[in-house]
Design an enzyme around this catalytic site. Structure first.
Site, mmCIF file in Angstrom:
data_model
loop_
_atom_site.group_PDB
_atom_site.id
_atom_site.type_symbol
_atom_site.label_atom_id
_atom_site.label_comp_id
_atom_site.label_asym_id
_atom_site.label_seq_id
_atom_site.Cartn_x
_atom_site.Cartn_y
_atom_site.Cartn_z
ATOM 1 N N GLU A 177 0.813 -1.222 0.000
ATOM 2 C CA GLU A 177 0.000 0.000 0.000
ATOM 3 C C GLU A 177 0.846 1.271 0.000
ATOM 4 O O GLU A 177 0.447 2.265 0.604
ATOM 5 C CB GLU A 177 -0.920 0.030 1.229
ATOM 6 N N GLU A 246 -6.896 -7.434 -0.203
ATOM 7 C CA GLU A 246 -7.420 -7.306 1.160
ATOM 8 C C GLU A 246 -8.886 -6.925 1.126
ATOM 9 O O GLU A 246 -9.226 -5.758 0.966
ATOM 10 C CB GLU A 246 -6.653 -6.237 1.963
HETATM 11 C C1 GAL Z 1 -4.344 -2.133 5.248
HETATM 12 C C2 GAL Z 1 -2.996 -2.801 5.462
HETATM 13 C C3 GAL Z 1 -3.131 -4.048 6.331
HETATM 14 C C4 GAL Z 1 -3.946 -3.731 7.545
HETATM 15 C C5 GAL Z 1 -5.285 -3.168 7.120
HETATM 16 C C6 GAL Z 1 -6.192 -2.790 8.263
HETATM 17 O O1 GAL Z 1 -4.194 -0.840 4.864
HETATM 18 O O2 GAL Z 1 -2.412 -3.164 4.243
HETATM 19 O O3 GAL Z 1 -1.867 -4.508 6.669
HETATM 20 O O4 GAL Z 1 -3.249 -2.810 8.291
HETATM 21 O O5 GAL Z 1 -5.090 -2.000 6.400
HETATM 22 O O6 GAL Z 1 -6.426 -3.871 9.055
#
Ligand code: GAL
Length: 819
Positions: A177, A246
């Site tokens: 990210e 994600e």
């Molecule tokens: C994203 C990140 C993850 C985790 C998530 C929130 O931005 O890539 O590692 O932090 O947010 O749980």
């Protein structure tokens, strides 16, 4: 000649085992087949190796194809060039467990993780190297990042774990990210991303590399999406499949915060929409969140539980209905793999956020009917049939005719988890405690540390994050008639300590911690100084280092000052700045150094008059392991803040005294409309975290176990108890013409508490009969079919339950069964 033929044959055979992973605009291709890939994040150090096989097996049964994990640099290289891959950190063992279960792996090396993990996964020694700036074209940083990344790749290659070597890993990730924060890094940020891409590429892993949230990801890096919804995402290169690294199944929790929930209907909706709109790879973040053992929680203020409201709960139990409803979705999507990845796509827009997407191959078609409207159901006419698509849902028709799945129609049971008291033999109902004080004399009375500086330092710089605790101490001398010795004197500290305890001349003058995410505050207390030498001792405590944001590595932690003594001289306010005084520093606490938490510790503990509500105190007790194999938790209700160990294993920081605010919870959470982390919260006005996971592998099944607590703020351990978590009851509330499965996760169903076929109301645990109900004895029918069985399948039909007149409305069966 023979040997040449043998050699050729060998080459051919070994090639058969190698897996070729590539991609095109449509999908990830594995050995020539385009795939619909469903994946889930499980972070290996957030559970124990003993839990991995079960977690991964459940993931496979839940319909996943792959497991995704980050690699946690600071855990593996706690000191520069000294590595740890033991126990929970045995990355290779974890990857092999994935392989043994026949799943694929996605390896997100980063090595920046974020992940609510301490310091985002970076080692603090890295920050303390001269001239260091993270995540930019800084030579020292790039050298270290390359060193660690190369080492991980070499380890994984040596075990033949990349798909190109016949292993499970089909994708690797570099950075994480970065696109979300790169603005402030300017041109160097852009150059850094190019360097990351080249560096990764040079490691020759033989599988594609991904970069998430990176619109300028250089070829051949694949840029992918993260978020609650990614259906609108378009990768920067038209030849990149639409991939979602994600899909947040819930959210994380902070001390002082509430329990986040993302509804099952909404997660399913987001996934179905993503595939409706051409998605090909969906990864749940998290599929199993687990536990932040030891000091691994990030922050500041990430809790020890990292449950995340994921499909598998913190302890590895099925979080129903989320797990089961998504499993059904996965099965339907997999059944359509061919049409989804090879079919021609056409779309019909019905207006009002309703649409149909048709995937068509020569062999057949598959359809999605989507309704993104938050309020109104849609009626879609398609090929002579009419279909009702509820608000904020997607219906999937694998043959474009029959509805196989609707994201808002949950037929999976809801499981209500309960905690039961420890059922070990001979366990007394209350635990017997011994105690000892933390020895602080050298600091409180003498102000004596390990090093001195005429400056206030950031905590990370001094401790290298070897401990949460840092003493800042100084002495101040006043002459007899010093005007500061008058009335109205105070000590004022500008602090970025996550928690601060302040002492003057051995006396505790006050404590403070950050509220509402304000980690920069002023501590001010009235103090009476004496003539002669005064000792000021400040204990600064970190509760997880920052893990997110541009340049987050330099977010301050500790007592960065300035620090003043203020007084009055007549009408005048006088101020003495102590910031450049001689400050003495001491990292860590004595009890930690002498390892009071170890079972074999020889230190003396007292059983006489165990004190309550005393700060800086150690408590110890023994207990028997709960019988059976249900997950074990320890209830720390009554305690303040500190650290807990079971048989020498650090189970994490505890802070049940931190109560979440009364407002902002939503008992009647509505799944319709875009989810955000403040929606559907529970646990208002309760301790942020009361129960702490004790993995079974930390316990001795036979004989005694030891629990040690270090209590900083003061509390009462007499309520502490060990419990097991399990399914207490299961419910379903399902329309006719569906089949429901009731199951107590391997234990027999013991009774039917409620059942009604008609239009019952309420939720699991509070069902009530409606205005119409079948005259058949529904409870009896279900008792016969289910009680005494580990699972039962119920056909919700009028043949079975009768046909009550519900004025034409569809009939539902609501049932609650006790496990
Ligand atoms: C994203 C990140 C993850 C985790 C998530 C929130 O931005 O890539 O590692 O932090 O947010 O749980």
């Amino acid at each position: 000649m023979v040997s040449l033929r043998f050699l050729l044959c060998f080459l051919f055979v070994s090639n058969v085992y190698a897996t070729i992973v590539s991609h095109d605009g449509r999908a990830i291709t594995i050995d020539g087949h385009r795939r619909v890939l469903l994946s889930g994040s499980i972070h290996y150090p957030r559970s124990t190796p003993e839990m991995w096989p079960d977690l991964i097996k459940k993931s496979k049964e839940g319909g996943l194809d792959a497991i995704e994990t980050y690699v946690f640099w600071n855990a593996h290289e706690p000191t520069r060039r000294q590595y740890d891959f033991s126990g929970k950190l045995d990355l290779i063992r974890f990857l092999k467990t994935i392989q043994d279960e026949g799943l694929y792996g996605v390896l997100r090396i980063g090595p920046y993780a974020c992940a609510e993990w301490n310091y985002g996964g970076f080692p603090v020694w890295l920050h303390n190297m001269p001239g260091m700036v993270f995540r930019t074209t800084n030579k020292a940083f790039m050298d270290e990042m390359q060193n660690f990344t190369t080492m991980i790749i070499d380890m994984v290659k040596k075990e033949n774990l990349f798909a190109s070597q016949g292993g499970p890993i089909i994708l690797a990730q570099i950075e994480n990210e970065y696109g979300n924060v790169m603005g402030p890094y300017g041109e160097s940020g852009k150059a850094y991303i190019k360097w990351c891409a080249n560096m990764a590429q040079s490691l020759d892993v033989g599988v594609p590399w991904i970069m998430c949230q990176q619109n300028d990801a250089p070829q051949p890096m694949l840029n992918t999406c993260n978020g609650f919804y990614c259906d609108n995402f378009v990768p920067n290169n038209p030849n990149t499949p639409k991939m979602w690294t994600e899909n947040w199944t819930g959210w994380f929790k902070q001390w002082g915060g509430k329990n986040p929930h993302r509804t099952t209907e909404d997660v399913a909706f987001s996934v179905a929409r993503f595939f409706q709109r051409g998605g090909t790879f969906n990864n749940y973040y998290m599929y199993h969140g687990g536990t932040n053992f030891d000091r691994t929680a990030g922050g500041p203020y990430i809790t020890t539980s990292y449950d995340y409201d994921a499909p598998l709960d913190e302890y590895g139990n099925l979080n129903q209905p989320k797990y089961g409803h998504l499993k059904q979705l996965h099965d339907v999507l997999h059944s359509m793999e061919r049409t989804l990845t090879y079919g021609n796509i056409s779309t019909i827009d019905f207006g009002n956020s309703a649409s149909a997407t048709i995937y068509k191959t020569e062999e057949g078609s598959s359809c999605f009917f989507g309704n993104g409207n938050e309020k109104s159901d849609a009626t879609i006419s398609f090929q002579g049939e009419s279909y009702v698509v509820p608000a904020w849902s997607v219906t999937i028709l694998p043959d474009c005719k029959n509805e196989a799945y609707n994201t808002a129609n949950i037929t999976t049971q809801t499981s209500m988890m309960v905690k039961k008291p420890n059922e070990a033999e001979n366990t007394p109902s209350t635990l017997k405690w011994s105690w000892r004080p933390e020895n602080m004399d050298n600091f409180l009375l003498k102000g004596k540390g390990e090093s001195t500086q005429t400056q206030l330092f950031d905590q990370k710089v001094v401790t290298n994050d070897q401990s949460d605790y840092l003493w800042y101490m100084t002495t101040v001398k006043f002459k007899k008639r010093d005007p500061f010795l008058g009335k109205n004197m105070s000590l004022r500290i500008n602090s970025t300590a996550h928690v601060l305890h302040a002492f003057v001349n051995g006396k505790h003058i006050g404590s403070q911690h950050a509220e509402n995410d304000k980690f920069n505050y002023v501590f001010e207390k009235d103090v009476k100084f004496k003539s002669g030498r005064n000792v000021i001792a400040l204990l600064s405590i970190t509760v997880g280092l920052a893990n997110y944001g541009a340049f987050f590595e330099s977010k301050p932690a500790g007592i960065t000052g300035p620090i003043f003594i203020t007084g009055r001289n007549g009408d005048e306010t006088i101020v003495k700045d102590l910031s450049a005084h001689k400050w003495s520093y001491k990292t860590g606490l004595i009890g930690f150094e002498s390892q009071l938490f170890r079972t074999e510790s020889m230190s003396k503990w007292s059983v006489e008059s165990v004190p309550f509500n005393r700060t800086m105190i150690w408590y110890k007790t023994t207990f028997k392991s709960p019988l059976g194999n249900y997950p074990v938790v320890v209830d720390l209700m009554g305690l303040g803040k500190g650290t807990a160990w079971v048989n020498g294993n650090n189970i994490g920081r505890y802070w049940p005294a931190f109560i979440s605010s009364e407002n902002g919870c939503d008992a009647n959470c509505n799944y319709r409309g875009a989810y955000h982390a403040e929606k559907c919260l529970t646990n208002c006005g309760e301790p942020t975290q009361r129960w702490y996971h004790v993995p079974r592998s930390f316990l001795n099944a036979e004989g005694d176990n030891t629990l040690v607590l270090f209590e900083e703020m003061g509390g009462n351990p007499s309520l502490v108890s060990f419990q097991t978590t399990r399914v207490g009851s299961v419910c379903a509330n399902v329309y006719e013409k569906n089949i429901i499965e009731l199951s107590c996760d391997g234990k027999p169903i013991s009774a039917i508490k409620f059942a009604s076929f008609g239009n019952p109301n309420g939720n699991c645990g509070s069902f009530v009969k409606g205005t119409c109900e079948s005259s058949n004895n529904t409870v009896d029918i279900l008792t016969q079919e289910c009680v005494g069985k580990e699972k039962c399948f119920i056909d919700v039909s009028t043949e079975k339950f009768g046909a009550p007149d519900c004025s034409g409305a569809a009939r539902r069966l609501a049932v609650e069964a006790i496990c």
